[in-house]
Structure formats: C-alpha cells, structure tokens
Design an enzyme around this catalytic site. Structure first.
Site, PDB file in Angstrom:
ATOM      1  N   ASN A 146       0.731  -1.077   0.041  1.00  9.28           N
ATOM      2  CA  ASN A 146       0.081   0.001  -0.108  1.00  9.28           C
ATOM      3  C   ASN A 146       0.828   1.234  -0.052  1.00  9.28           C
ATOM      4  OD1 ASN A 146      -1.686   2.035   0.484  1.00  9.28           O
ATOM      5  ND2 ASN A 146      -2.462   1.205   2.576  1.00  9.28           N
ATOM      6  N   LYS A 195       0.115   4.176  -0.430  1.00 12.31           N
ATOM      7  CA  LYS A 195      -0.434   5.566   0.137  1.00 12.31           C
ATOM      8  C   LYS A 195      -0.288   6.607  -0.841  1.00 12.31           C
ATOM      9  CE  LYS A 195      -0.445   3.322   4.584  1.00 12.31           C
ATOM     10  NZ  LYS A 195      -0.460   3.348   6.073  1.00 12.31           N
ATOM     11  N   HIS A 238      -9.782   1.135   4.327  1.00 10.54           N
ATOM     12  CA  HIS A 238      -8.375   1.228   5.091  1.00 10.54           C
ATOM     13  C   HIS A 238      -8.679   2.359   6.418  1.00 10.54           C
ATOM     14  CE1 HIS A 238      -4.389   2.612   6.279  1.00 10.54           C
ATOM     15  NE2 HIS A 238      -4.030   1.441   5.661  1.00 10.54           N
ATOM     16  N   GLU A 250      -7.012   4.665   7.215  1.00  5.45           N
ATOM     17  CA  GLU A 250      -6.943   6.093   7.377  1.00  5.45           C
ATOM     18  C   GLU A 250      -8.124   6.649   6.448  1.00  5.45           C
ATOM     19  OE1 GLU A 250      -3.318   5.513   5.339  1.00  5.45           O
ATOM     20  OE2 GLU A 250      -2.314   4.935   7.321  1.00  5.45           O
ATOM     21  N   GLU A 260      -5.638  -4.767  10.129  1.00  6.30           N
ATOM     22  CA  GLU A 260      -4.711  -3.645  10.595  1.00  6.30           C
ATOM     23  C   GLU A 260      -5.047  -2.942  11.865  1.00  6.30           C
ATOM     24  OE1 GLU A 260      -2.592  -2.833   6.730  1.00  6.30           O
ATOM     25  OE2 GLU A 260      -4.319  -1.522   6.821  1.00  6.30           O
ATOM     26  N   GLY A 267       1.933   2.551  10.705  1.00  6.35           N
ATOM     27  CA  GLY A 267       2.921   3.439  10.437  1.00  6.35           C
ATOM     28  C   GLY A 267       3.513   3.873  11.940  1.00  6.35           C
ATOM     29  N   SER A 304       2.926  -1.919  10.407  1.00  2.00           N
ATOM     30  CA  SER A 304       4.241  -1.827  10.701  1.00  2.00           C
ATOM     31  C   SER A 304       5.020  -3.217  10.602  1.00  2.00           C
ATOM     32  CB  SER A 304       4.942  -1.483  12.110  1.00  2.00           C
ATOM     33  OG  SER A 304       4.058   0.084  12.268  1.00  2.00           O
TER      34      SER A 304
HETATM   35  P1  PGA Z   1       2.294   0.429   7.633  1.00  3.48           P
HETATM   36  O1  PGA Z   1       1.225   0.575   6.795  1.00  3.48           O
HETATM   37  O2  PGA Z   1       3.044  -0.985   7.236  1.00  3.48           O
HETATM   38  O3  PGA Z   1       3.352   1.569   7.209  1.00  3.48           O
HETATM   39  O4  PGA Z   1       2.116   0.513   9.099  1.00  3.48           O
HETATM   40  C1  PGA Z   1       0.182  -0.511   6.719  1.00  3.48           C
HETATM   41  C2  PGA Z   1      -1.058  -0.144   5.854  1.00  3.48           C
HETATM   42  O5  PGA Z   1      -1.496   0.838   6.600  1.00  3.48           O
HETATM   43  O6  PGA Z   1      -1.720  -0.544   5.206  1.00  3.48           O
END
Ligand code: PGA
Length: 251
Positions: free
Chosen positions: A9, A11, A95, A97, A167, A173, A213
């Site tokens: 992803n 982003k 997601h 976010e 997640e 993140g 992460s």
């Molecule tokens: P991250 O993001 O690996 O940077 O924690 C995962 C995601 O949001 O899909």
C-alpha cells in the site's frame, strides 16, 4: 493450502519516476517469486506507470479506493470500471486512514465492496481497532461490527472472493507491530466469524492479511501463524529490498 499474498500500500507517496523505478525493481525480484501473490497499490495517478512497469509479470495492480457509482457527476471520484480499465485486478477498501480522515463507515465500505465485486475486482477489505478500543477490551466487538457491517448478507460465493486485512490502527505507521500471538488471535476470530456466517469452505479459503508496521524482521514470525496469510505493507513496501524480503518471508 492458501496461497499467501503480499500487498504494498504505497498510500500518498512517490512521483512518476520513483514509482517507475520501484515497480521495475520489484518486477525483477517479486516477479520471480513462486507461491506468493504480489499486489502493488499505488495512488490513482501512478496506476498507468506501474501497470506498464509490471505488465506481463506475475505482479498484480491494485488501487487504494473506489467510488461505488459507475459514472456521472461525482467530481474527484474513480469508479470500479475505471480501475479495471487502468489494469487493476484488486482494490483496497475501508483502510483505517479512509475511515479516520474521510468519514468512511461500515455502510460505505459495504457499498464499495458490492461495486468492486460486481465489476470483477478483488477487494481487500480492511478492519482494525484503535488503541483505545484495544485497551478497553473491545477489540473483538469492533472487528466483528466492522466485518459484519461490510460482509453480512453477502452470498457465500461472493464472500469467498474477498481478501481481508486485519490492521490494528495503533500499529499502522507507528513502528509498533502486534505480536504474532495478538494478531493470530484476531485472525482466528475473523476466520471463525466467516465460518459461522458463510460456512467452513469459505472460511478455510479466505486470505486474511496482517498489516501494521510489518517489516522484514517481523514478517516471517507473523506470517508463520496459522491464520495469517500474508501482509498489507505500507512503509516497507516503498523499498525494493524490504518489500522483496517480506515476499520471501511469505513464501
Ligand atoms: P505500515 O502501513 O506498514 O506503514 O504500518 C500498513 C497499512 O496502512 O496498510
């Protein structure tokens, strides 16, 4: 046996030339791995660049969102058929976010899922609890509400096409990964819910990815858990070496 999936992803990151370089690099490494499905999910503006870079390889293309209407006066939105037309086979839906910053709800996630499936796209639907929800002991309740809000009343044959990503919001993140035991517990619960709702065959076949992460150093142990079938990777998907190492761990 479920084939593991490693999805990147990206982003809201990368420009055209960086995307081109990353996708071409991954074509060389990831494109040669057998026994793992690899999906790259860049932003809309990069779909064509990445499509051209991975075309003819086993690396698949996904988008990070879609809108459920087919076409019309919806300024700023992109439909399922547009994604198909850009070479996508997959799409991330719901997601955290999107839920946090763009008002996405279980009901809107459901509408997006329906439109993805109708168009023949494979949705990767995301669920996950916040730190507050985990600390007050309501993880299970929250995940069940998200998953049933999105999937309940689907036909088993449609539910079977969906990929789920667990997640935990507090792990995205932040550098804080759920322990393999913590993640496995939620993955098991999701699979049990799928079994109860859609039957054992669907539950046994559905791929449930972990995200939050995940890094080369933590990937193998997480993905060795019986109900973790791969990863949805943010930060570590932006580097050829890291992403390739995670794919190798999945295999
Ligand atoms: P991250 O993001 O690996 O940077 O924690 C995962 C995601 O949001 O899909």
């Amino acid at each position: 046996m479920r084939t593991p999936i490693v999805a990147g992803n990206w982003k809201m990151n990368l420009g055209r030339s960086q995307a081109q370089e990353l996708a071409s690099g991954l074509r060389e490494t990831a494109g040669k791995e057998k026994g793992v499905e690899v999906i790259l999910c860049p932003s809309y503006t990069l779909l064509h660049v990445v499509h051209d870079a991975v075309q003819g390889s086993s690396v698949a293309l996904g988008a990070q969102n879609l809108f459920w209407e087919e076409k019309g006066a919806y300024t700023g939105e992109v439909s399922a058929s547009m994604l198909l037309d850009s070479g996508c086979s997959h799409v991330i839906i719901g997601h955290s976010e999107r839920r946090q910053y763009f008002g996405e709800t279980d009901a809107s996630v459901r509408r997006r899922l329906v439109s993805a499936l109708e168009a023949g796209l494979i949705p990767i639907v995301c669920v996950g609890e916040t730190l507050e929800e985990r600390e007050e002991g309501s993880t299970e309740l929250v995940i069940e509400r998200q998953i049933s809000g999105a999937l309940e009343r689907f036909k088993p044959e449609d539910a079977a096409k969906i990929i789920i990503a667990y997640e935990p919001v507090w792990a995205i993140g932040t550098g804080r990964t759920a322990t393999p035991v913590m993640a496995q517990e939620v993955h098991r619960m999701i699979r049990n819910w799928m079994a109860k709702t859609f039957g054992d065959d669907v539950a046994e076949g559905v791929r449930i990815l972990y995200g939050g992460s995940m890094k080369p150093g933590s990937a193998a142990e997480l993905m060795a858990q019986p109900d973790i079938d791969g990863g949805l990777i943010g930060g570590a998907s932006l580097k050829v070496d890291d992403f390739t190492a995670i794919i190798q761990a999945a295999r």
